[in-house]
Design an enzyme around this catalytic site. Structure first.
Site, PDB file in Angstrom:
ATOM      1  N   ASP A  56       0.855  -1.187   0.000  1.00 46.98           N
ATOM      2  CA  ASP A  56       0.000   0.000   0.000  1.00 46.98           C
ATOM      3  C   ASP A  56       0.892   1.238   0.000  1.00 46.98           C
ATOM      4  O   ASP A  56       1.788   1.357   0.847  1.00 46.98           O
ATOM      5  CB  ASP A  56      -0.894   0.021   1.237  1.00 46.98           C
ATOM      6  CG  ASP A  56      -1.899  -1.129   1.249  1.00 46.98           C
ATOM      7  OD1 ASP A  56      -1.962  -1.874   0.253  1.00 46.98           O
ATOM      8  OD2 ASP A  56      -2.607  -1.285   2.257  1.00 46.98           O
ATOM      9  N   ASP A  95     -16.287  -3.948  -1.290  1.00 47.32           N
ATOM     10  CA  ASP A  95     -15.886  -3.773   0.098  1.00 47.32           C
ATOM     11  C   ASP A  95     -17.130  -3.778   0.974  1.00 47.32           C
ATOM     12  O   ASP A  95     -18.086  -3.051   0.698  1.00 47.32           O
ATOM     13  CB  ASP A  95     -15.140  -2.449   0.267  1.00 47.32           C
ATOM     14  CG  ASP A  95     -13.906  -2.367  -0.634  1.00 47.32           C
ATOM     15  OD1 ASP A  95     -13.373  -3.430  -0.986  1.00 47.32           O
ATOM     16  OD2 ASP A  95     -13.493  -1.245  -0.966  1.00 47.32           O
TER      17      ASP A  95
END
Length: 247
Positions: A15, A136
């Site tokens: 990330d 998500d």
């Protein structure tokens, strides 16, 4: 890059935020618990250990809408394995740019859910195997816009829509457990895998080898591991031994 039958691919996460490799708690800005310079070297480290794909998320793109394209290119140039990338992909043009520079698979979230025709357009031009829809989930409903906005549909409902709309696979992240290193909830994963006609990759809360053993039984085609690798809860070399699906 298609998913192999009988294989659960282990995908280490890189990330990126402010030019560094970070790990946030439940995606919240300011919650960085891991900050490492030179993300391209981190990606190369995972490849050297044996990862066959690297999962890159552009957090600047997700949170602020700023593109990290130069850093993304640097990561791409530094590894030879495929890169699966998401975060801040807000136009067909930008998705195409990523695919054209060599990113193997793009992960589309908010744009795809709000404008499903963009998934069809990208799938038609680049092949559905290179297009992944991000579903998500928070409190059993899909959330978008960096997990800030909830919509009134479940991952199972949307998975069927996008399978018919050109998506080649699904990234399913359970926000309720993401980044907490407390394991994951099995039932939502099983429900989605059983109902989805396209491959599912799971992300969120994976914190032990036992979690990987449980995920093997769900039928997911991939597992993203983030914080557990960076905090030495899981050894990647050991994790790679659990790539064969055991239903």
């Amino acid at each position: 890059m298609s998913f192999e039958e009988g294989k659960m691919q282990i995908m280490p996460a890189v990330d990126i935020k402010n030019g560094k490799c970070v790990q946030l708690v439940q995606g919240k800005p300011g919650s960085e618990q891991v900050i490492i310079d030179n993300p391209e070297e981190v990606a190369k480290k995972w490849e050297d250990i044996g990862a066959e794909v690297v999962h890159v998320i552009d957090l600047d793109g997700t949170i602020d809408g700023k593109s990290n394209l130069p850093l993304i290119k640097k990561i791409y140039d530094n590894v030879s394995v495929p890169i699966q990338l998401g975060g801040g992909i807000r136009s067909v043009e930008y998705a195409g740019k990523l695919l054209d520079i060599g990113i193997e698979r793009v992960i589309i979230g908010t744009m795809g859910i709000k404008h499903p025709e963009t998934i069809s357009e990208l799938s038609d031009e680049y092949d559905k195997d290179r297009i992944m829809i991000s579903l998500d989930s928070k409190d059993s409903k899909v959330v978008i816009k960096g997990w800030q906005e909830k919509i009134d549909k479940s991952p199972v409902e949307l998975s069927k829509e996008f399978a018919n709309n050109g998506a080649g696979s699904i990234l399913f992240t359970n926000v309720d457990v993401e980044g907490l290193l407390g394991g994951f909830y099995t039932d939502p994963v099983v429900d989605l895998v059983k109902s989805s006609p396209i491959p599912v990759v799971y992300s969120g809360g994976v914190s032990s080898i036992d979690d990987l053993k449980q995920l093997q039984k769900t039928g997911v085609k991939g597992v993203v591991i983030g914080s557990a690798l960076y905090k030495n809860k899981i050894d990647l070399k050991e994790a790679l031994n659990y790539q064969d699906i055991k239903l």
